[in-house]
Design a protein around this motif. Structure first.
Motif, PDB file in Angstrom:
ATOM      1  N   ASN A   1       0.819  -1.215   0.000  1.00 18.43           N
ATOM      2  CA  ASN A   1       0.000   0.000   0.000  1.00 18.43           C
ATOM      3  C   ASN A   1       0.850   1.262   0.000  1.00 18.43           C
TER       4      ASN A   1
ATOM      5  N   VAL B   1      -0.051   4.107  -2.737  1.00 20.46           N
ATOM      6  CA  VAL B   1      -0.341   5.514  -2.447  1.00 20.46           C
ATOM      7  C   VAL B   1       0.549   6.423  -3.290  1.00 20.46           C
TER       8      VAL B   1
ATOM      9  N   TYR C   1      -5.903   5.489  -7.581  1.00 18.69           N
ATOM     10  CA  TYR C   1      -5.877   4.538  -6.465  1.00 18.69           C
ATOM     11  C   TYR C   1      -6.754   3.319  -6.737  1.00 18.69           C
TER      12      TYR C   1
ATOM     13  N   CYS D   1       7.511   7.733   1.207  1.00 20.14           N
ATOM     14  CA  CYS D   1       6.382   7.253   1.996  1.00 20.14           C
ATOM     15  C   CYS D   1       6.912   6.297   3.054  1.00 20.14           C
TER      16      CYS D   1
ATOM     17  N   GLN E   1       5.450   3.737   6.463  1.00 22.39           N
ATOM     18  CA  GLN E   1       4.369   3.222   7.311  1.00 22.39           C
ATOM     19  C   GLN E   1       4.748   3.506   8.756  1.00 22.39           C
TER      20      GLN E   1
ATOM     21  N   CYS F   1       0.190   5.650   6.966  1.00 19.72           N
ATOM     22  CA  CYS F   1       1.414   5.954   6.239  1.00 19.72           C
ATOM     23  C   CYS F   1       1.574   7.462   6.115  1.00 19.72           C
TER      24      CYS F   1
ATOM     25  N   LEU G   1      -2.247   9.195   5.803  1.00 21.69           N
ATOM     26  CA  LEU G   1      -3.468   8.497   5.422  1.00 21.69           C
ATOM     27  C   LEU G   1      -3.576   7.189   6.203  1.00 21.69           C
ATOM     28  N   GLU G   2      -4.756   6.939   6.716  1.00 17.92           N
ATOM     29  CA  GLU G   2      -5.058   5.683   7.396  1.00 17.92           C
ATOM     30  C   GLU G   2      -6.025   4.894   6.527  1.00 17.92           C
ATOM     31  N   LEU G   3      -5.633   3.691   6.161  1.00 17.73           N
ATOM     32  CA  LEU G   3      -6.473   2.855   5.311  1.00 17.73           C
ATOM     33  C   LEU G   3      -7.492   2.133   6.183  1.00 17.73           C
TER      34      LEU G   3
ATOM     35  N   ARG H   1     -11.678   3.549   2.641  1.00 14.80           N
ATOM     36  CA  ARG H   1     -11.373   4.970   2.540  1.00 14.80           C
ATOM     37  C   ARG H   1      -9.978   5.243   3.067  1.00 14.80           C
ATOM     38  N   ASN H   2      -9.359   6.260   2.502  1.00 17.02           N
ATOM     39  CA  ASN H   2      -8.100   6.787   3.021  1.00 17.02           C
ATOM     40  C   ASN H   2      -8.439   7.944   3.950  1.00 17.02           C
TER      41      ASN H   2
END
Length: 875
Positions: free
Chosen positions: A572, A576, A614, A640, A642, A650, A665-667, A679-680
């Motif tokens: 991911n 992203v 995406y 990027c 995590q 991330c 952004l949190e997946l 959602r991000n």
């Protein structure tokens, strides 16, 4: 104390009972249970918590001292002979206290007689043996010297014996470094075990001993040892040993400072100076991670006008990805010691010529030779400096602006960076490394690492060759050092080349590929790839099989890993970054304008482009905590990382021309009976220069219907926003809006799920304050009656096709193309492109990919438990 004796095992007597233990902080006494193992001579305190182990005190390393006698209790100390932890004990009953004290004293005194008996038996055995040349054990001569019991280990005695005889056995060693009069050997069976040999002309024993034993001078001896932080903790008067806290700075992106605590003792045998080092179990003096020094033995002797120095050690930097990398850094550390300042030794000799008190005598001719050597070294340094200047000039001509570096000095960053090194095994991948393996990556690229024109990696047409290259880079060792020495780019560069656009993927449209078509009746993207649909349907059978097997084996079903066949060949973090290809096109254009509304329009185009890019009907691999990704868009770097595993978050940074992107952004995924909504959750902050302007972007959630039955159709839901706090501007975009919403903005209404509309509005202070109060998680949008002061620009369109602003095209999926993402050529080893499960997936070896994926998930869960335990302790 109700003491009782139990026959625990044959010939092993255990005494147990209760005793008072004095705390170190508040000095309070606490009752604890204890065990005394007379056979093993161990005194152990039982922890009050059942999960914790007993705390043992091996009596051979302790002495007993009566502390105080009072009416209420008798207290006594177990004091460590080796500088370890001590404990204060007490009992109220004098008779019981005397019994315990006598028993402990008896077991402590018993150790001396046992040692003497063992030595006598060993000597007698050696005398009876004629030869052990072909034996796996080392031969010992008669022991005619004393060494403190803490240092009296088989490894140290064996090496002292070999050095005295001048017969170091190197049959299990290979040379890993050689330069002039210095050699370093590594044990092929134990990657932590090294031997170093150095020779100096003349008698400089005293200078070397001073450098090794004087804490103020050891920092000159080895630049890796921190001068201000390393210190002598205390002197043990009993055996004339010294407790040292040594801080090493390895100038390594992943292994910053390490603390080594050890005891040091200096002895002289047969005119050979020995300096013995051995690690101790002691509470850390700093907040740094701990290194491991099992033992170290220096020997310094003068013979035939040559000073010979030998260093035998078994040590580890710890916290690294795999043994070869740990071994490599230890080798670098020893190499610094070996190269140490032969010039400084020579200078000391020259200075001692003028000092009548020195024992070193150098002739006039010899001093000339020494000075000539120093001058020659200075000339070599000047040549290196000239070469570096030439390289810098070449870099300037190529417009290489590599002046900035990563900054990861904080302790939390150190912990996270250590967690990034997740490639832990090489056995399963030996089939990829043929007998004619190419030379070490570090040696191949060291000459060009400072003059890299572009740090870009391109995947070869043959994906197997590219994957094999990536695996070799990590598994052969040395690559870590190479990537650290590369100056990672933090500024955009003038590309000087024509932009490379992404026009197709997997033989189809760059977004749709061969996976989607538009669902004409209701709108949205319909999944049509039968192969991927079949793989996703097979997941149910896979999970049922795994669940049944786990239940039969009594295991938890929470650890069941999803099959890799439903995943795509990206983590991911890469996905992203791969979604930001429109940034150089729209944001760079926006940065050239001073119109704040035009900038927001271009930000909207980038925002739509991000959610378009995406899209995928396959799941990305879950990133590992500390995983990174590095790449370039049109010579603009993007990074990027995590930064959280639970929840999965991330952090993204991109450095564009006159703009910068910072995001987190949190997946999040919510599963329903026949759909899943992902959602991000988070924001992107875009900062423009000249004039300065900051805008905040949020992203709409996506929904995939038909996960259980029916057609699979993807659409976007709800709203997304662009907010300029300073100028009080909000762009609200609504997907699949109601008719009344469209009528408010005087926009035509289309009854399609993929239709959107919205507007750029000047808003009231209360609208800005409400967002700041509720945050991006709770904010629902504008109050159309109270928040809007003026509607500036209207937005509408079918997002699968084209989006318009004031009836003019803003972005079109069919006609506008993003910039192609280019991979970094020398990313740090935590980069997602080095993940073994992903590399095996690219080779379509799904069995190996599944095994590596499950292996990494287990490590991730174990890491999470350790972090949770550490967090609880801090609280």
């Amino acid at each position: 104390m109700d003491s009782k004796s139990i026959m625990y095992l044959p010939s092993q007597q255990i005494s147990e009972g209760e005793i008072l233990v004095k705390g170190k902080t508040l000095g309070r006494w606490k009752t604890k249970k204890f065990l005394i193992d007379e056979e093993q001579r161990v005194f152990a305190l039982k922890s009050s918590q059942a999960k914790k182990k007993q705390k043992p005190f091996y009596l051979e390393y302790y002495k007993l001292e009566i502390r105080e006698k009072k009416k209420d209790k008798i207290s006594f100390d177990l004091i460590s002979k080796a500088g370890g932890k001590s404990v204060t004990l007490g009992l109220q009953n004098e008779q019981q206290a005397n019994a315990i004290i006598n028993l402990l004293q008896k077991l402590i005194m018993k150790e001396d007689s046992i040692q003497k008996q063992q030595l006598e038996e060993q000597q007698q055995k050696l005398l009876n043996e004629q030869t052990i040349a072909n034996s796996h054990q080392w031969a010992f001569e008669k022991i005619d010297y004393e060494i403190p019991c803490f240092f009296d280990t088989s490894e140290i005695r064996e090496n002292i014996h070999q050095i005295r005889k001048g017969q170091q056995k190197l049959e299990h060693f290979q040379m890993v470094y050689q330069q002039q009069t210095c050699q370093i050997y590594k044990n092929v069976e134990n990657h932590h075990h090294f031997m170093s040999f150095i020779e100096y002309e003349g008698n400089c024993c005293e200078t070397i001993i001073q450098n090794l034993t004087d804490n103020n001078k050891i920092n000159q001896w080895n630049p890796f040892v921190s001068q201000n932080e390393s210190k002598l903790i205390k002197e043990l008067v009993e055996d004339k040993s010294f407790q040292i806290c040594e801080i090493r700075q390895l100038t390594n992106l992943f292994v910053f400072k390490r603390e080594f605590q050890y005891l040091r003792h200096h002895l002289k045998i047969d005119n050979i100076d020995f300096i013995v080092q051995k690690q101790i179990d002691q509470r850390p003096k700093t907040k740094l991670n701990q290194g491991s020094l099992k033992y170290g033995l220096w020997s310094v002797q003068y013979k035939n006008n040559i000073t010979k120095v030998c260093y035998v050690t078994e040590q580890s930097i710890l916290g690294l990805s795999y043994p070869d990398e740990d071994s490599y850094l230890t080798q670098v550390f020893l190499q610094q010691i070996s190269n140490v300042n032969q010039a400084s030794i020579l200078k000391t000799q020259i200075q001692n010529v003028e000092n009548p008190q020195t024992n070193i005598i150098i002739t006039h001719e010899k001093s000339k030779e020494v000075i000539h050597q120093l001058e020659q070294q200075n000339l070599e340094k000047q040549e290196i400096n000239i070469q570096n200047k030439v390289v810098q000039e070449n870099n300037k001509q190529n417009k290489e602006e590599d002046d900035q570096f990563f900054d990861c000095e904080e302790q939390d960053a150190i912990d996270e960076m250590n967690d990034k090194l997740f490639i832990v095994e090489t056995v399963a991948n030996k089939q990829l490394i043929q007998d004619d393996v190419v030379k070490d990556v570090y040696e191949q690229n060291a000459r060009r690492q400072s003059i890299l024109p572009l740090q870009i990696d391109t995947q070869d047409n043959n994906i197997q060759d590219w994957v094999e290259k990536k695996m070799k880079q990590v598994l052969q060792g040395g690559y870590c050092s190479l990537s650290i020495n590369v100056k990672h780019q933090l500024c955009p560069k003038e590309s000087g080349q024509q932009r490379q656009f992404l026009t197709e993927q997997e033989g189809g449209h760059y977004i749709f590929r061969k996976d989607f078509i538009r669902e004409e009746k209701n709108g949205g993207l319909k999944v049509i790839n039968e192969e991927k649909l079949a793989a996703q349907k097979a997941v149910i059978k896979f999970l049922i099989t795994r669940i049944g097997a786990s239940l039969l084996m009594g295991k938890s079903i929470t650890g069941i890993s999803m099959p890799v066949t439903i995943f795509e060949a990206r983590s991911n973090t890469e996905r992203v970054c791969s979604s930001m290809g429109f940034a150089p096109i729209y944001l760079e254009d926006a940065a050239q304008s001073s119109d704040i509304y035009y900038r927001i329009k271009q930000c909207a185009a980038f925002q739509f482009g991000f959610i378009f890019m995406y899209i995928s009907c396959e799941k990305p691999f879950n990133p590992i905590l500390g995983e990174t990704f590095q790449g370039f868009y049109d010579s603009c770097p993007i990074y990027c990382e995590q930064i959280s595993h639970h929840p999965p978050i991330c952090a993204i940074q991109m450095y564009g021309r006159s703009y910068k992107i910072d995001g987190q952004l949190e997946l999040v995924a919510n599963f329903h009976s026949n759909s899943v909504v992902g959602r991000n959750v988070g924001t992107f902050k875009i900062t423009f220069e000249n004039p300065h302007q900051e805008v905040l972007l949020t992203f709409a959630p996506g929904s995939l219907n038909g996960t259980t039955y029916g057609d699979k159709v993807l659409n976007y839901l709800e709203k997304q926003f662009i907010i300029d706090f300073k100028n009080k501007i909000i762009l609200e975009t609504t997907f699949n809006p109601e008719k009344k919403y469209c009528q408010f903005f005087d926009v035509e209404y289309i009854n399609q799920l993929d239709y959107l509309c919205g507007a750029i509005c000047d808003v009231s202070d209360s609208a800005i304050l409400r967002y700041q109060k509720e945050g991006y998680r709770k904010y629902k949008g504008l109050d159309l009656k109270q928040d809007i002061k003026q509607v500036r620009h209207k937005i509408k369109g079918i997002w699968i096709n084209e989006v318009k602003v004031d009836n003019q095209k803003l972005i079109s999926i069919q006609n506008d193309y993003p910039i192609k993402l280019q991979l970094a050529q020398y990313p740090i080893p935590s980069d997602a492109t080095f993940r073994m499960d992903l590399l095996w997936w690219k080779l379509k070896n799904f069995d190996q990919s599944q095994q590596w994926k499950e292996k990494l998930e287990i490590l991730q869960r174990q890491d999470r438990k350790l972090r949770e335990q550490k967090t609880k302790k801090k609280k």
